[in-house]
Design a protein around this motif. Structure first.
Motif, short mmCIF file in Angstrom:
data_model
loop_
_atom_site.label_atom_id
_atom_site.label_comp_id
_atom_site.label_asym_id
_atom_site.label_seq_id
_atom_site.Cartn_x
_atom_site.Cartn_y
_atom_site.Cartn_z
N ALA A 183 48.29 6.58 -41.52
CA ALA A 183 46.89 6.17 -41.45
C ALA A 183 46.70 5.26 -40.24
CB ALA A 183 46.48 5.44 -42.73
N LEU A 184 45.79 5.66 -39.36
CA LEU A 184 45.41 4.84 -38.20
C LEU A 184 43.96 4.42 -38.41
CD1 LEU A 184 46.82 7.02 -35.27
CD2 LEU A 184 48.02 5.34 -36.67
N GLU A 185 43.72 3.11 -38.56
CA GLU A 185 42.40 2.63 -38.93
C GLU A 185 41.93 1.53 -37.98
OE1 GLU A 185 43.53 3.24 -43.68
OE2 GLU A 185 43.00 1.24 -42.91
N SER A 186 40.77 1.74 -37.37
CA SER A 186 40.11 0.72 -36.57
C SER A 186 38.75 0.46 -37.19
CB SER A 186 39.94 1.18 -35.11
OG SER A 186 39.04 0.32 -34.42
N ASP A 187 38.56 -0.72 -37.76
CA ASP A 187 37.30 -1.01 -38.45
C ASP A 187 36.69 -2.35 -38.06
OD1 ASP A 187 36.53 0.98 -40.87
OD2 ASP A 187 38.67 1.02 -40.48
N ASP A 188 37.39 -3.15 -37.28
CA ASP A 188 36.90 -4.48 -36.93
C ASP A 188 36.88 -4.66 -35.41
OD1 ASP A 188 36.92 -5.02 -39.73
OD2 ASP A 188 39.05 -5.46 -39.61
N GLY A 189 36.40 -3.62 -34.72
CA GLY A 189 36.33 -3.68 -33.27
C GLY A 189 37.65 -3.46 -32.58
N SER B 221 54.46 1.09 -47.15
CA SER B 221 55.85 0.91 -46.73
C SER B 221 55.94 0.10 -45.44
CB SER B 221 56.52 2.28 -46.54
OG SER B 221 56.60 2.98 -47.76
N ILE B 222 55.28 0.57 -44.40
CA ILE B 222 55.21 -0.16 -43.13
C ILE B 222 53.73 -0.27 -42.79
CG2 ILE B 222 55.75 -0.16 -40.67
CD1 ILE B 222 58.28 1.43 -41.33
N CYS B 223 53.23 -1.49 -42.69
CA CYS B 223 51.81 -1.70 -42.44
C CYS B 223 51.63 -2.62 -41.23
CB CYS B 223 51.14 -2.30 -43.67
SG CYS B 223 49.34 -2.39 -43.52
N ALA B 224 51.37 -2.00 -40.09
CA ALA B 224 51.10 -2.79 -38.88
C ALA B 224 49.70 -3.37 -38.96
CB ALA B 224 51.25 -1.91 -37.64
N LYS B 225 49.59 -4.64 -38.64
CA LYS B 225 48.30 -5.33 -38.68
C LYS B 225 48.03 -6.01 -37.36
CE LYS B 225 48.82 -6.37 -43.65
NZ LYS B 225 47.72 -5.54 -44.17
N ALA B 226 46.77 -6.35 -37.15
CA ALA B 226 46.37 -7.17 -36.00
C ALA B 226 45.22 -8.03 -36.50
CB ALA B 226 45.95 -6.29 -34.83
N SER B 227 45.53 -8.95 -37.41
CA SER B 227 44.53 -9.67 -38.20
C SER B 227 44.08 -10.95 -37.49
CB SER B 227 45.13 -10.01 -39.56
OG SER B 227 46.06 -11.07 -39.45
N LYS C 208 50.91 2.67 -42.02
CA LYS C 208 49.49 2.38 -41.92
C LYS C 208 49.23 1.36 -40.81
CE LYS C 208 45.72 0.39 -44.70
NZ LYS C 208 45.41 -0.21 -46.02
N PHE C 209 48.20 1.60 -40.02
CA PHE C 209 47.72 0.66 -39.02
C PHE C 209 46.39 0.11 -39.53
CE2 PHE C 209 50.76 3.15 -36.93
CZ PHE C 209 51.09 2.62 -35.70
N GLY C 210 46.35 -1.18 -39.88
CA GLY C 210 45.15 -1.76 -40.46
C GLY C 210 45.34 -1.96 -41.96
N SER C 211 44.28 -2.23 -42.77
CA SER C 211 42.95 -2.20 -42.20
C SER C 211 42.62 -3.46 -41.42
CB SER C 211 41.92 -1.99 -43.33
OG SER C 211 41.89 -3.11 -44.21
N GLU C 212 43.45 -4.51 -41.54
CA GLU C 212 43.26 -5.71 -40.72
C GLU C 212 43.65 -5.35 -39.30
OE1 GLU C 212 45.12 -5.53 -43.41
OE2 GLU C 212 44.46 -7.00 -44.89
N SER C 213 42.66 -5.05 -38.46
CA SER C 213 42.96 -4.39 -37.18
C SER C 213 42.29 -5.03 -35.98
CB SER C 213 42.51 -2.91 -37.28
OG SER C 213 41.12 -2.83 -37.54
N ALA C 214 41.74 -6.24 -36.12
CA ALA C 214 40.88 -6.80 -35.08
C ALA C 214 41.53 -6.81 -33.70
CB ALA C 214 40.46 -8.22 -35.47
N GLY C 215 42.82 -7.11 -33.63
CA GLY C 215 43.49 -7.23 -32.33
C GLY C 215 43.87 -5.90 -31.70
N GLY C 216 43.90 -4.84 -32.48
CA GLY C 216 44.21 -3.52 -31.94
C GLY C 216 45.70 -3.20 -31.90
N PHE C 217 45.98 -1.93 -31.57
CA PHE C 217 47.35 -1.43 -31.52
C PHE C 217 47.50 -0.55 -30.28
CE2 PHE C 217 45.76 -1.68 -35.86
CZ PHE C 217 46.66 -2.53 -36.46
N LYS C 218 48.62 -0.69 -29.59
CA LYS C 218 48.84 0.20 -28.45
C LYS C 218 50.33 0.34 -28.16
CE LYS C 218 48.03 -3.36 -24.86
NZ LYS C 218 47.21 -3.70 -23.68
N ASN C 219 50.64 1.48 -27.57
CA ASN C 219 52.02 1.80 -27.18
C ASN C 219 52.96 1.75 -28.37
OD1 ASN C 219 50.94 1.82 -24.57
ND2 ASN C 219 51.65 -0.25 -24.12
#
Length: 535
Positions: A301-307, A235-241, A268-279
């Motif tokens: 779902a909070l996912e950090s898999d790419d640093g 539904s809502i997928c935050a990314k940092a790809s 969901k946060f990720g799974s494209e998560s390289a840049g990270g999430f905050k605040n």
């Protein structure tokens, strides 16, 4: 009193109707050129493009800065069924040596004329084509600012399945407002945001989305409020790809007052998560299954898999129904796009007032032996599981490089809550129930330090297993817990590293054995006091 808005105010300046530029609005004639001409005219004056009642069949419309696009009641912007009417995928700023496994599937417009065959070869990339590309869209804005899309009309993706143009896509843009519209039948991310800041999405309905609903990717200052999203995928997928060529965080984001329905993950946060999430704040949301389709994978779902570094996420007042795993937090080391994979971090997460019913799997928080999840507080978490599970060995595979998903570990040894490789875990007012008897422990903690557990209760008591199982737990304090039903063992301690476990002020009268220690756990590792403080 003067009131100032940071977003376009709507009908300000010149207002132009697309019919005045030759648009037919009959759903048959292609109105792309007429709508684009109206956009150019209105944007030059900082004005408004009006779609009056009718169906406007269009390919890609290029949005411009200082523009309001208003779809009136009864107006429908209809995506052309011909993929050749839409912009091709843009070139990506990736290094040419990107490994083949990171290249997209290259699903490009199928109806391109021969001269455009060159556009069929997608450049190397780390993420899939839906994440990477923003130009292949119905409403596309790249490098624009001060743009508003407002209803109450609707946008129809006009596809019966996934893969096609995005209904709305912004890239490298700022000060974007999307309000009051309905988006139907989206074959790609319904609202896709890449490197776009100061975004307001308010009162939007997304219906029958075949892919994700709303995806902010590398975006700052985002508000998603008062929305209804019904999607096959997240539904809502935050990314940092890597879509922007370099990782950029998604931060300073609010999701509030939304109803979300999905067959995948609600938030969901990720799974494209390289840049990270905050605040990030997520509050006052209802998460449901769809009327048709499979059971959703996870609620949050909070996912950090790419640093990636995930820091400062606050989740509160969430109702979850018929979702397999209510909560999934995973720190892994997939290392996508990294020459030398190194795990990132997940820390400072607060989860309060969550009620979940119809869960099929335990909620889980898992890190790595070399990288622990840190400082997680779960306060007021009530979950009712389907139950019916059998006792299982506490050993769970590590799977550090696997793509994350809530079912990645298979059936867990706990039916309610499982945590491993965590440093700093508070579980307060945790209520774990099962609709049918379950032979597993309610809570299993493995390699967890600095634990505080209070206000715990469960109406499901396994016949042969402890209600709580701690293995290699260091520095735990349990207080104010009680048993609703007779139990063989309240707490079992395992692992040679277990130490400094204290119990005080608990009502354990219904437990035949309040605490059970495996032989490798020394007696001084646990201090047990009754409700009067007596050992």
């Amino acid at each position: 009193m003067a009131v100032f808005s940071l977003f376009p105010a709507g009908a300000v300046g010149l207002a132009v109707n697309v019919r005045d530029f030759g648009a037919k609005g009959d759903g048959v004639a292609k109105d792309t050129a007429a709508v684009q001409a109206a956009v150019e005219k209105a944007a030059a004056a900082g004005g408004t493009v009006v779609l009056s009642p009718g169906s406007y069949l269009c390919g890609t419309i290029h949005l411009r800065s200082n523009l309001t696009l208003r779809l009136e009641q009864g107006a429908r912007l209809l995506a052309s069924p011909s993929d050749g009417d839409f912009d091709a995928y843009e070139a990506l700023p990736y290094r040419a040596t990107a490994p083949a496994k990171y290249r997209p599937r290259a699903i490009l417009p199928a109806n391109l004329p021969p001269v455009d065959v060159r556009r069929r070869s997608a450049p190397a990339a780390y993420d899939d084509e839906e994440t990477n590309y923003f130009h292949y869209a119905l409403l596309a804005g790249d490098g624009v600012r001060n743009v508003s899309i407002e209803g109450p009309g609707e946008i129809d993706g006009n596809r019966p399945r996934r893969y096609g143009p995005k209904p709305i896509a912004f890239k490298h843009s700022e000060w974007i407002s999307i309000r009051g519209i309905t988006v139907r039948n989206a074959p790609n991310y319904a609202i896709s945001l890449g490197g776009t800041d100061h975004v307001e999405i308010d009162g939007v309905n997304i219906l029958n989305a075949y892919a994700d609903g709303i995806d902010p990717d590398g975006c700052h200052f985002v508000r998603i409020v008062n929305c209804y999203i019904d999607s096959h995928d997240d539904s809502i997928c935050a990314k940092a790809s890597w879509a922007l060529g370099t990782p950029r965080s998604t931060e300073n984001m609010v999701v509030a007052n939304c109803i979300l329905r999905t067959e995948a993950n609600h938030i969901k946060f990720g799974s494209e998560s390289a840049g990270g999430f905050k605040n990030v704040s997520i509050a006052n949301c209802v998460l449901l299954d769809r009327d048709q389709g499979q059971v959703p994978d996870s609620g949050i779902a909070l996912e950090s898999d790419d640093g990636a570094h995930i820091d400062g996420v606050v989740i509160s007042n969430i109702s979850i129904r018929n979702t397999s795993t209510p909560l999934f937090i995973r720190l892994g080391n997939r290392g996508r796009g990294m020459d030398h994979p190194v795990p990132g971090s997940i820390e400072n997460i607060s989860i309060q007032n969550v009620a979940a019913t119809g869960a099929f799997s335990a909620s889980s928080i898992t890190g790595l032996e070399s990288a622990h999840v840190r400082n997680i507080m779960v306060d007021g978490f009530s979950v009712t599981s389907a139950g019916g599970g059998r006792a299982r060995d506490v050993d769970v595979p590590e799977l550090p490089h696997r793509d994350p998903d809530a079912a990645m570990f298979g059936t867990l040894p706990a039916f309610g809550f499982y945590a491993r490789h965590v440093d700093g875990l508070t579980l307060k007012d945790l209520k774990v129930h099962a609709a049918s008897p379950d032979g597993r422990s309610a809570v299993v903690l493995d390699d967890v330090a600095r634990v505080e557990l209070s206000g715990f209760d469960s109406t499901n008591v396994p016949a042969a297993q402890p209600l709580l199982l701690f293995r290699n737990v260091v520095g735990a304090f349990l207080f104010g817990n009680r048993l609703s039903s007779p139990a063989a063992i309240f707490l079992a301690l395992e692992g040679e590293n277990t130490r400094d476990v204290g119990l005080r002020g608990n009502d354990l009268a219904k437990a035949r054995r309040p605490v059970d220690r495996s032989p490798e756990v020394p007696a001084p590792a646990v201090l047990l006091q009754d409700s009067m403080g007596r050992q």
